[in-house]
Write a protein that holds these residues in place. Sequence first.
Motif, PDB file in Angstrom:
ATOM      1  N   PRO A 104       0.820  -1.234   0.000  1.00 41.95           N
ATOM      2  CA  PRO A 104       0.000   0.000   0.000  1.00 41.95           C
ATOM      3  C   PRO A 104       0.844   1.269   0.000  1.00 41.95           C
ATOM      4  CG  PRO A 104      -0.104  -1.103   2.141  1.00 41.95           C
ATOM      5  CD  PRO A 104       0.560  -2.055   1.188  1.00 41.95           C
ATOM      6  N   THR A 105       2.091   1.164   0.433  1.00 46.05           N
ATOM      7  CA  THR A 105       2.942   2.350   0.427  1.00 46.05           C
ATOM      8  C   THR A 105       3.517   2.623  -0.954  1.00 46.05           C
ATOM      9  OG1 THR A 105       4.950   1.101   1.004  1.00 46.05           O
ATOM     10  CG2 THR A 105       3.576   1.881   2.834  1.00 46.05           C
ATOM     11  N   GLY A 106       3.364   1.628  -1.887  1.00 47.44           N
ATOM     12  CA  GLY A 106       3.907   1.825  -3.224  1.00 47.44           C
ATOM     13  C   GLY A 106       5.428   1.859  -3.231  1.00 47.44           C
ATOM     14  N   GLY A 107       6.048   1.160  -2.307  1.00 45.59           N
ATOM     15  CA  GLY A 107       7.492   1.203  -2.187  1.00 45.59           C
ATOM     16  C   GLY A 107       8.213   0.396  -3.248  1.00 45.59           C
ATOM     17  N   THR A 108       9.522   0.504  -3.257  1.00 39.69           N
ATOM     18  CA  THR A 108      10.369  -0.265  -4.164  1.00 39.69           C
ATOM     19  C   THR A 108      11.437  -0.985  -3.350  1.00 39.69           C
ATOM     20  OG1 THR A 108      11.848   1.629  -4.494  1.00 39.69           O
ATOM     21  CG2 THR A 108      10.021   1.389  -6.057  1.00 39.69           C
ATOM     22  N   GLY A 109      12.156  -1.866  -4.034  1.00 38.27           N
ATOM     23  CA  GLY A 109      13.193  -2.626  -3.343  1.00 38.27           C
ATOM     24  C   GLY A 109      12.591  -3.702  -2.473  1.00 38.27           C
ATOM     25  N   PRO A 110      13.314  -4.193  -1.476  1.00 42.11           N
ATOM     26  CA  PRO A 110      12.806  -5.276  -0.617  1.00 42.11           C
ATOM     27  C   PRO A 110      11.630  -4.807   0.228  1.00 42.11           C
ATOM     28  CG  PRO A 110      14.863  -4.413   0.254  1.00 42.11           C
ATOM     29  CD  PRO A 110      14.679  -3.781  -1.089  1.00 42.11           C
ATOM     30  N   ASP A 111      10.596  -5.634   0.286  1.00 45.70           N
ATOM     31  CA  ASP A 111       9.456  -5.293   1.126  1.00 45.70           C
ATOM     32  C   ASP A 111       9.687  -5.805   2.543  1.00 45.70           C
ATOM     33  OD1 ASP A 111       9.077  -8.005   0.960  1.00 45.70           O
ATOM     34  OD2 ASP A 111       7.329  -7.878  -0.349  1.00 45.70           O
ATOM     35  N   ALA A 112       8.694  -5.632   3.384  1.00 43.57           N
ATOM     36  CA  ALA A 112       8.852  -5.984   4.803  1.00 43.57           C
ATOM     37  C   ALA A 112       9.113  -7.475   4.983  1.00 43.57           C
ATOM     38  CB  ALA A 112       7.602  -5.561   5.571  1.00 43.57           C
ATOM     39  N   GLU A 113       8.444  -8.310   4.186  1.00 42.96           N
ATOM     40  CA  GLU A 113       8.617  -9.752   4.316  1.00 42.96           C
ATOM     41  C   GLU A 113      10.026 -10.172   3.913  1.00 42.96           C
ATOM     42  OE1 GLU A 113       7.701 -13.466   5.523  1.00 42.96           O
ATOM     43  OE2 GLU A 113       6.474 -11.663   5.776  1.00 42.96           O
ATOM     44  N   THR A 114      10.545  -9.576   2.836  1.00 43.88           N
ATOM     45  CA  THR A 114      11.903  -9.885   2.383  1.00 43.88           C
ATOM     46  C   THR A 114      12.934  -9.459   3.414  1.00 43.88           C
ATOM     47  OG1 THR A 114      11.269  -9.669   0.061  1.00 43.88           O
ATOM     48  CG2 THR A 114      13.607  -9.462   0.563  1.00 43.88           C
ATOM     49  N   LEU A 115      12.669  -8.370   4.086  1.00 48.09           N
ATOM     50  CA  LEU A 115      13.613  -7.879   5.087  1.00 48.09           C
ATOM     51  C   LEU A 115      13.690  -8.788   6.305  1.00 48.09           C
ATOM     52  CD1 LEU A 115      12.864  -4.039   4.950  1.00 48.09           C
ATOM     53  CD2 LEU A 115      14.940  -5.203   4.169  1.00 48.09           C
ATOM     54  N   LYS A 116      12.683  -9.627   6.516  1.00 50.67           N
ATOM     55  CA  LYS A 116      12.702 -10.533   7.667  1.00 50.67           C
ATOM     56  C   LYS A 116      13.733 -11.637   7.493  1.00 50.67           C
ATOM     57  CE  LYS A 116       7.865 -10.091   9.126  1.00 50.67           C
ATOM     58  NZ  LYS A 116       6.587 -10.854   9.278  1.00 50.67           N
ATOM     59  N   ALA A 117      13.639 -12.358   6.362  1.00 45.33           N
ATOM     60  CA  ALA A 117      14.494 -13.544   6.193  1.00 45.33           C
ATOM     61  C   ALA A 117      14.933 -13.760   4.760  1.00 45.33           C
ATOM     62  CB  ALA A 117      13.769 -14.776   6.697  1.00 45.33           C
ATOM     63  N   GLY A 118      14.898 -12.713   3.947  1.00 49.80           N
ATOM     64  CA  GLY A 118      15.401 -12.838   2.592  1.00 49.80           C
ATOM     65  C   GLY A 118      14.617 -13.804   1.728  1.00 49.80           C
ATOM     66  N   ASP A 119      13.294 -13.936   1.989  1.00 44.88           N
ATOM     67  CA  ASP A 119      12.433 -14.821   1.199  1.00 44.88           C
ATOM     68  C   ASP A 119      12.967 -16.254   1.160  1.00 44.88           C
ATOM     69  OD1 ASP A 119      10.664 -12.721   0.571  1.00 44.88           O
ATOM     70  OD2 ASP A 119      11.916 -12.093  -1.106  1.00 44.88           O
ATOM     71  N   SER A 120      13.533 -16.716   2.272  1.00 45.86           N
ATOM     72  CA  SER A 120      14.123 -18.057   2.303  1.00 45.86           C
ATOM     73  C   SER A 120      13.121 -19.159   2.630  1.00 45.86           C
ATOM     74  CB  SER A 120      15.287 -18.099   3.304  1.00 45.86           C
ATOM     75  OG  SER A 120      14.878 -17.635   4.578  1.00 45.86           O
ATOM     76  N   GLY A 121      11.840 -18.800   2.735  1.00 50.05           N
ATOM     77  CA  GLY A 121      10.806 -19.814   2.869  1.00 50.05           C
ATOM     78  C   GLY A 121      10.724 -20.450   4.244  1.00 50.05           C
ATOM     79  N   GLY A 122      10.030 -21.599   4.283  1.00 48.38           N
ATOM     80  CA  GLY A 122       9.801 -22.280   5.553  1.00 48.38           C
ATOM     81  C   GLY A 122      11.069 -22.870   6.148  1.00 48.38           C
ATOM     82  N   ARG A 123      10.956 -23.259   7.404  1.00 48.45           N
ATOM     83  CA  ARG A 123      12.088 -23.823   8.135  1.00 48.45           C
ATOM     84  C   ARG A 123      12.014 -25.345   8.079  1.00 48.45           C
ATOM     85  NH1 ARG A 123      11.717 -19.639  13.361  1.00 48.45           N
ATOM     86  NH2 ARG A 123      11.588 -17.751  12.071  1.00 48.45           N
ATOM     87  N   ILE A 124      13.063 -25.976   7.557  1.00 45.89           N
ATOM     88  CA  ILE A 124      13.011 -27.430   7.373  1.00 45.89           C
ATOM     89  C   ILE A 124      13.889 -28.195   8.369  1.00 45.89           C
ATOM     90  CG2 ILE A 124      12.398 -27.218   4.943  1.00 45.89           C
ATOM     91  CD1 ILE A 124      15.299 -27.831   4.240  1.00 45.89           C
ATOM     92  N   ALA A 125      14.755 -27.511   9.068  1.00 47.69           N
ATOM     93  CA  ALA A 125      15.614 -28.177  10.061  1.00 47.69           C
ATOM     94  C   ALA A 125      16.010 -27.168  11.126  1.00 47.69           C
ATOM     95  CB  ALA A 125      16.849 -28.791   9.421  1.00 47.69           C
ATOM     96  N   CYS A 126      16.179 -27.661  12.347  1.00 45.75           N
ATOM     97  CA  CYS A 126      16.489 -26.764  13.473  1.00 45.75           C
ATOM     98  C   CYS A 126      17.318 -27.512  14.500  1.00 45.75           C
ATOM     99  CB  CYS A 126      15.185 -26.262  14.096  1.00 45.75           C
ATOM    100  SG  CYS A 126      15.374 -25.066  15.439  1.00 45.75           S
ATOM    101  N   GLY A 127      18.220 -26.791  15.138  1.00 53.17           N
ATOM    102  CA  GLY A 127      19.035 -27.393  16.202  1.00 53.17           C
ATOM    103  C   GLY A 127      19.340 -26.386  17.289  1.00 53.17           C
ATOM    104  N   VAL A 128      19.131 -26.766  18.536  1.00 52.34           N
ATOM    105  CA  VAL A 128      19.427 -25.894  19.676  1.00 52.34           C
ATOM    106  C   VAL A 128      20.942 -25.868  19.905  1.00 52.34           C
ATOM    107  CG1 VAL A 128      19.093 -25.519  22.152  1.00 52.34           C
ATOM    108  CG2 VAL A 128      17.202 -26.383  20.740  1.00 52.34           C
ATOM    109  N   ILE A 129      21.501 -24.690  20.029  1.00 52.52           N
ATOM    110  CA  ILE A 129      22.945 -24.533  20.229  1.00 52.52           C
ATOM    111  C   ILE A 129      23.260 -24.685  21.724  1.00 52.52           C
ATOM    112  CG2 ILE A 129      24.915 -22.975  20.008  1.00 52.52           C
ATOM    113  CD1 ILE A 129      23.531 -21.726  17.594  1.00 52.52           C
ATOM    114  N   THR A 130      24.177 -25.581  22.020  1.00 49.70           N
ATOM    115  CA  THR A 130      24.567 -25.835  23.411  1.00 49.70           C
ATOM    116  C   THR A 130      26.082 -25.707  23.551  1.00 49.70           C
ATOM    117  OG1 THR A 130      24.754 -28.222  23.003  1.00 49.70           O
ATOM    118  CG2 THR A 130      22.625 -27.399  23.785  1.00 49.70           C
ATOM    119  N   ARG A 131      26.537 -25.525  24.779  1.00 52.09           N
ATOM    120  CA  ARG A 131      27.969 -25.421  25.028  1.00 52.09           C
ATOM    121  C   ARG A 131      28.624 -26.782  24.906  1.00 52.09           C
ATOM    122  NH1 ARG A 131      29.071 -20.465  27.607  1.00 52.09           N
ATOM    123  NH2 ARG A 131      27.228 -19.444  28.503  1.00 52.09           N
ATOM    124  N   ASN A 132      29.831 -26.806  24.359  1.00 50.34           N
ATOM    125  CA  ASN A 132      30.618 -28.044  24.282  1.00 50.34           C
ATOM    126  C   ASN A 132      31.478 -28.191  25.532  1.00 50.34           C
ATOM    127  OD1 ASN A 132      29.570 -28.820  21.870  1.00 50.34           O
ATOM    128  ND2 ASN A 132      31.278 -28.071  20.649  1.00 50.34           N
TER     129      ASN A 132
END
Length: 218
Positions: free
Chosen positions: A190-218
């Motif tokens: 609705p703002t008629g903007g150009t360049g990356p929109d708000a959604e692209t700025l979140k995660a670069g249009d990288s889509g859904g999350r297919i794998a995840c791992g909790v980072i722990t200390r070694n």
Amino acid sequence: MLHRTCLALAVALGTAVAGAGSVPAAQATPQTSQTSQFSQTSRTPQSSQPSAGAVLKNTAGKNVGFLRVDQQPRDRSRLTITVSGLPTGYHGFHVHAKGVCDPGAIDPVTRSPFASAGAHFTLLPVTHTGHSGDLPNLLVAKDGTGEATVVTDRFRVGQLFDSDGSSVVVHALPDNHSNIPDRYSHPGDPTGGTGPDAETLKAGDSGGRIACGVITRN
């Protein structure tokens, strides 16, 4: 008499030869000491830098990869990731802000699992490509395996362990890193903007999350 003289001479010569081939105890001691010191030094562990790791799992709970994070000189961190059983191609690969990987936590907007991992990890309130957890894309080969090593100065290992921890997430699509030229418009905005929109700025249009791992200390 001659026999006794020859015997005495033989004994004397044998003693002389044996003496010439032997090493005095005073000379042997430093050599033994040096060998002992070398062996002890080689077994002494070096002082280790902080490190962390994660086991990546897909939405079915199957292990699909591993991540290791090592503290490096000059406040840099080295991340090494190895995956298998993932779709071929480039995938967004980020450190996320929360150390929770629940495949049942579905984002109400994107319908992506692992919403529990939160947004991208960042030490400053900045937009995409400035997030501390933003990393280059991970390339997966035709056999479903991939590996990469990345060195970043955007965070130190210890900073990953704040009050809610952190995690690593692999996305379904490549991250465009918000590389949308300003000449491209998005009429739906609705703002008629150009360049990356708000959604692209979140995660670069990288889509859904297919794998995840909790980072722990070694």
